[in-house]
Design a protein around this motif. Structure first.
Motif, mmCIF file in Angstrom:
data_model
loop_
_atom_site.group_PDB
_atom_site.id
_atom_site.type_symbol
_atom_site.label_atom_id
_atom_site.label_comp_id
_atom_site.label_asym_id
_atom_site.label_seq_id
_atom_site.Cartn_x
_atom_site.Cartn_y
_atom_site.Cartn_z
ATOM 1 N N ASP A 382 42.492 20.745 6.300
ATOM 2 C CA ASP A 382 41.808 21.445 7.383
ATOM 3 C C ASP A 382 42.075 22.943 7.273
ATOM 4 O OD1 ASP A 382 40.653 22.383 9.673
ATOM 5 O OD2 ASP A 382 41.714 21.027 11.039
ATOM 6 N N PRO A 383 41.052 23.755 6.973
ATOM 7 C CA PRO A 383 41.250 25.205 6.841
ATOM 8 C C PRO A 383 41.853 25.833 8.091
ATOM 9 C CG PRO A 383 39.084 24.564 6.024
ATOM 10 C CD PRO A 383 39.659 23.357 6.708
ATOM 11 N N GLU A 384 41.592 25.252 9.254
ATOM 12 C CA GLU A 384 42.120 25.816 10.492
ATOM 13 C C GLU A 384 43.639 25.691 10.578
ATOM 14 O OE1 GLU A 384 40.149 24.059 13.781
ATOM 15 O OE2 GLU A 384 38.148 24.820 13.234
ATOM 16 N N CYS A 385 44.199 24.805 9.768
ATOM 17 C CA CYS A 385 45.652 24.604 9.796
ATOM 18 C C CYS A 385 46.408 25.563 8.888
ATOM 19 C CB CYS A 385 45.989 23.170 9.385
ATOM 20 S SG CYS A 385 45.436 21.920 10.558
ATOM 21 N N LEU A 386 45.689 26.315 8.072
ATOM 22 C CA LEU A 386 46.348 27.178 7.092
ATOM 23 C C LEU A 386 47.386 28.117 7.704
ATOM 24 C CD1 LEU A 386 43.412 28.047 4.635
ATOM 25 C CD2 LEU A 386 45.363 26.528 4.250
ATOM 26 N N PRO A 387 47.072 28.819 8.806
ATOM 27 C CA PRO A 387 48.097 29.706 9.387
ATOM 28 C C PRO A 387 49.351 28.951 9.826
ATOM 29 C CG PRO A 387 45.919 30.237 10.246
ATOM 30 C CD PRO A 387 45.786 28.949 9.503
ATOM 31 N N ALA A 388 49.146 27.789 10.456
ATOM 32 C CA ALA A 388 50.295 27.006 10.917
ATOM 33 C C ALA A 388 51.113 26.485 9.736
ATOM 34 C CB ALA A 388 49.813 25.840 11.784
ATOM 35 N N CYS A 389 50.429 26.053 8.679
ATOM 36 C CA CYS A 389 51.130 25.559 7.487
ATOM 37 C C CYS A 389 51.929 26.679 6.841
ATOM 38 C CB CYS A 389 50.130 24.971 6.500
ATOM 39 S SG CYS A 389 49.348 23.432 7.045
ATOM 40 N N HIS A 390 51.303 27.844 6.723
ATOM 41 C CA HIS A 390 51.991 28.987 6.114
ATOM 42 C C HIS A 390 53.229 29.357 6.924
ATOM 43 C CE1 HIS A 390 52.579 32.704 3.929
ATOM 44 N NE2 HIS A 390 52.638 33.348 5.090
ATOM 45 N N GLU A 391 53.089 29.348 8.227
ATOM 46 C CA GLU A 391 54.219 29.675 9.097
ATOM 47 C C GLU A 391 55.348 28.656 8.923
ATOM 48 O OE1 GLU A 391 55.191 30.244 13.887
ATOM 49 O OE2 GLU A 391 53.125 29.977 13.187
ATOM 50 N N ARG A 392 54.965 27.401 8.769
ATOM 51 C CA ARG A 392 55.974 26.360 8.555
ATOM 52 C C ARG A 392 56.767 26.619 7.286
ATOM 53 N NH1 ARG A 392 54.732 20.166 6.491
ATOM 54 N NH2 ARG A 392 56.895 19.412 6.513
#
Length: 423
Positions: A382-392
């Motif tokens: 999900d492209p929308e999850c990219l910021p959250a994944c990066h932050e993780r």
């Protein structure tokens, strides 16, 4: 509508009822079957002996009530009936394919990436699944291994270099685990090189049931013990969603891919591992999957040409424990591997589906001189999850140098030159 979770609980209750009918004086098949697991030998420099870890699972094919009557209690996505009658020729799968989970193809194992459903073509294997479950043979089906009779207090023996070593009786679940101390000279005479020019070695031993009352002894089962050099490079690899598609984030898909669907490899991972293997890396597969899957996983590794190595899986019980986060279990196993060979360098490979980033980052803090690199396969689509994944990732690896960890989607993005990784 009944949830899949409730159906699973119903299946567990049914399974417990099925297992409860077993007793020590029940009539079983004539021959106990043993599944030995490939393990590590550990050298004790003070005593000049090798501690050989014998680990195996012993079970007895059950000749009582057929498991088929319990199939309706299992979740429908594991044992659903085909919508249409298929040609007999298309439903027959040989015993090896049942055990090895077969090789998925475009035609027979299409998986809907959006909802985790299999295509209609998957249904045609349902009859073969039931055949595998009901067979009392040396090659039971993958799900069938969760419903076999486990012996109580059966004594086994290992045969190493022609010498018999009596082992402790198996526990109530059929597991055998014992360490044997063997002289360095004897181990050296047994070992062969894993690869030409490689200091890492291995040897083969046999294990069988020990019963003096049996006129014809049960046949022995062979397994491999890995004897590694003090210095070298080892790859510690997760299995589910790292090298094999499992979709652990969905409990429904997890159960389906564990018990029913044909094992499907992650594209490109086998090629990556073979490149590392060619540079004399050794492999340790560590997963929270149950031990009963080992025969199918071993065949999966062979079919897709993954390098072979030690296999560490979790003990399965008929409860929801095996669905819990695996961080404690995996941390303990990997710590044991590193402590066994404290001078080696380790490359840790996992995925973002559960807790591999967190597990490996904590291990790095404990073993910064041993863990050369951490690779995480990002499974988020999900492209929308990219910021959250990066932050993780930034947060998890804040105490790990940037050059020591890599997040990738395509295995071709991973560094293949081992020398660059361990510098």
């Amino acid at each position: 509508m009944t949830s899949y979770f409730k159906k699973y609980v119903t299946a567990l209750a049914s399974a417990k009822d099925y297992v409860a009918q077993w007793s020590s004086d029940h009539v079983y098949a004539d021959e106990a079957l043993i599944v030995p697991f490939p393990t590590l030998a550990i050298f004790d420099p003070t005593k000049h002996v090798w501690s050989v870890n014998i680990k195996a699972w012993l079970y007895l094919p059950f000749e009582g009530k057929k498991l088929k009557s319990y199939l309706p209690s299992l979740p429908s996505f594991i044992t659903r009936k085909p919508n249409e009658t298929t040609n007999e020729d298309t439903t027959k799968i040989d015993a090896d394919d049942k055990l090895c989970a077969s090789v998925p193809t475009e035609e027979n194992n299409k998986i809907d990436e959006q909802n985790g459903e299999t295509s209609d073509d998957d249904d045609m294997y349902e009859d073969a699944l039931e055949d595998a479950l009901n067979e009392q043979t040396e090659n039971p089906g993958r799900l069938g291994l969760f419903f076999v009779g486990n012996s109580v207090k059966i004594v086994t023996k290992s045969i190493i270099n022609g010498v018999e070593h009596l082992l402790q009786p198996s526990d109530e679940s059929g597991f055998i685990e014992q360490q044997l101390d063997l002289p360095d000279k004897e181990i050296s005479s047994l070992c062969t090189q894993i690869q030409p020019g490689c200091d890492d070695k291995k040897f083969e031993y046999e294990i069988q049931v020990n019963d003096s009352k049996i006129e014809n002894q049960s046949k022995p089962f062979k397994c491999i013990i890995y004897v590694l050099a003090p210095h070298g490079v080892s790859v510690i690899s997760d299995i589910d969603d790292t090298i094999k598609i499992t979709k652990v984030l969905s409990k429904r898909s997890l159960l389906k891919h564990t018990f029913y669907s044909y094992f499907k490899p992650v594209d490109g991972m086998s090629e990556l591992y073979r490149k590392w293997s060619e540079q004399k890396c050794q492999f340790h597969y560590v997963s929270a999957s149950p031990w009963q899957l080992y025969p199918a996983l071993r065949c999966f590794l062979e079919k897709y040409k993954y390098p072979m190595g030690t296999m560490n899986l979790r003990k399965f019980t008929w409860s929801l424990k095996f669905l819990k986060p695996p961080d404690t279990y995996k941390n303990e196993i990997i710590t044991q591997i590193i402590n066994a060979y404290p001078l080696r360098k380790y490359i840790c490979v996992g995925d973002s589906g559960e807790l591999d980033p967190e597990i490996y980052s904590k291990l790095y803090e404990t073993f910064p001189d041993n863990i050369a690199h951490i690779f995480i396969r990002d499974i988020c689509s999900d492209p929308e999850c990219l910021p959250a994944c990066h932050e993780r990732y930034v947060k998890v690896f804040e105490n790990v140098p940037k050059e020591r960890w890599t997040v990738f989607k395509d295995p071709s993005q991973a560094e293949t030159n081992i020398n660059k990784l361990i510098v």
